[in-house]
Design a protein around this motif. Structure first.
Motif, mmCIF file in Angstrom:
data_model
loop_
_atom_site.group_PDB
_atom_site.id
_atom_site.type_symbol
_atom_site.label_atom_id
_atom_site.label_comp_id
_atom_site.label_asym_id
_atom_site.label_seq_id
_atom_site.Cartn_x
_atom_site.Cartn_y
_atom_site.Cartn_z
ATOM 1 N N ALA A 112 0.828 -1.203 0.000
ATOM 2 C CA ALA A 112 0.000 0.000 0.000
ATOM 3 C C ALA A 112 0.865 1.257 0.000
ATOM 4 O O ALA A 112 0.566 2.240 -0.688
ATOM 5 N N VAL B 16 0.753 4.625 -2.449
ATOM 6 C CA VAL B 16 0.507 5.984 -1.974
ATOM 7 C C VAL B 16 1.657 6.900 -2.377
ATOM 8 O O VAL B 16 1.450 8.064 -2.725
ATOM 9 N N GLU C 66 -5.882 1.754 4.874
ATOM 10 C CA GLU C 66 -7.038 2.566 4.494
ATOM 11 C C GLU C 66 -6.853 4.025 4.908
ATOM 12 O O GLU C 66 -7.309 4.940 4.213
ATOM 13 N N PHE D 279 -4.691 5.464 2.219
ATOM 14 C CA PHE D 279 -5.445 5.639 0.981
ATOM 15 C C PHE D 279 -6.447 6.789 1.100
ATOM 16 O O PHE D 279 -6.719 7.492 0.118
ATOM 17 N N ARG E 269 -6.850 9.875 -1.391
ATOM 18 C CA ARG E 269 -8.113 10.148 -2.082
ATOM 19 C C ARG E 269 -8.644 11.535 -1.783
ATOM 20 O O ARG E 269 -9.171 12.213 -2.669
#
Length: 226
Positions: free
Chosen positions: A49, A53, A113, A116, A120
């Motif tokens: 992840a 990012v 998350e 992320f 986002r």
């Protein structure tokens, strides 16, 4: 400087991380095999992840200097970060290849998350603040315990992996991110900086949770059926 405020506010969390039994075990040369393998498995999933990012941060960069920095970190994470995992697997007498496709556990899922979400919904300063606690806390951990480690400590190569050295997760890399945050903070509103601080502190807390998850082998209570 805004970065100094972040460090001050995160100091209690950093202290708890430095005193976590997993980190103390690294310092003392004794961590259970099960804890080591959960750590390696989950850090592998976390770094998957993390590099995505980083790629998002590269896309949101405005200057060539920013682009070069994130490009370098993507290459490092993809090509060199597994060196730390190999050290731990060697200590546990395990093959790294057998621990690279584990199911993601709760703390890892939530931390990913969180990153992320910064990508986002945030700007570059939000992404940098969410990502920075990982290299910052590791750098601080290694600096604190390396002077106390016995030369025969099997974890000494792992500790040294995170010490300032060209091409590694070092003071230069961490300081670059803090400097980037300070520069971007000059154009941010007070309300925005409050959100940035919250992202930074939440990531610090997730760093603590990540050590906790590995040490106690925390997992989902209910596993999905294949």
């Amino acid at each position: 400087m805004f970065s100094e405020q972040l460090k001050r506010d995160a100091a209690p969390i950093l202290t708890d991380i430095e005193n976590h039994p997993f980190v103390e075990g690294i310092r003392d040369g004794a961590v259970s095999r099960d804890a080591l393998m959960v750590y390696v498995e989950q850090d592998t999933r976390f770094l998957e992840a993390f590099v995505k990012v980083y790629a998002g941060a590269l896309e949101k960069s405005k200057t060539k200097k920013q682009m070069q920095f994130f490009d370098e970190q993507i290459r490092y994470t993809l090509n060199d970060e597994a060196g730390a995992h190999k050290i731990l697997c060697g200590i546990a007498n395990e093959a790294l290849e057998e621990h690279q496709n584990a199911e993601i556990r709760p703390a890892t899922y939530l931390y990913n998350e969180h990153l992320f979400n910064a990508l986002r919904t945030g700007q570059l300063i939000d992404i940098a603040a969410a990502m920075l606690p990982c290299p910052w806390t590791y750098n601080e951990i290694s600096k604190k315990i390396i002077s106390d480690s016995d030369p025969t400590n099997p974890f000494l190569p792992w500790i040294e992996f995170y010490q300032p050295e060209e091409g590694k997760v070092d003071d230069s890399m961490v300081n670059t991110l803090f400097s980037m945050i300070d520069e971007l903070a000059e154009e941010a509103s007070t309300a925005h900086l409050k959100r940035v601080e919250e992202r930074f502190l939440r990531s610090c807390e997730f760093e603590y949770d990540f050590w906790d998850q590995a040490y106690y082998q925390q997992d989902w209570k209910y596993h999905l059926q294949a």
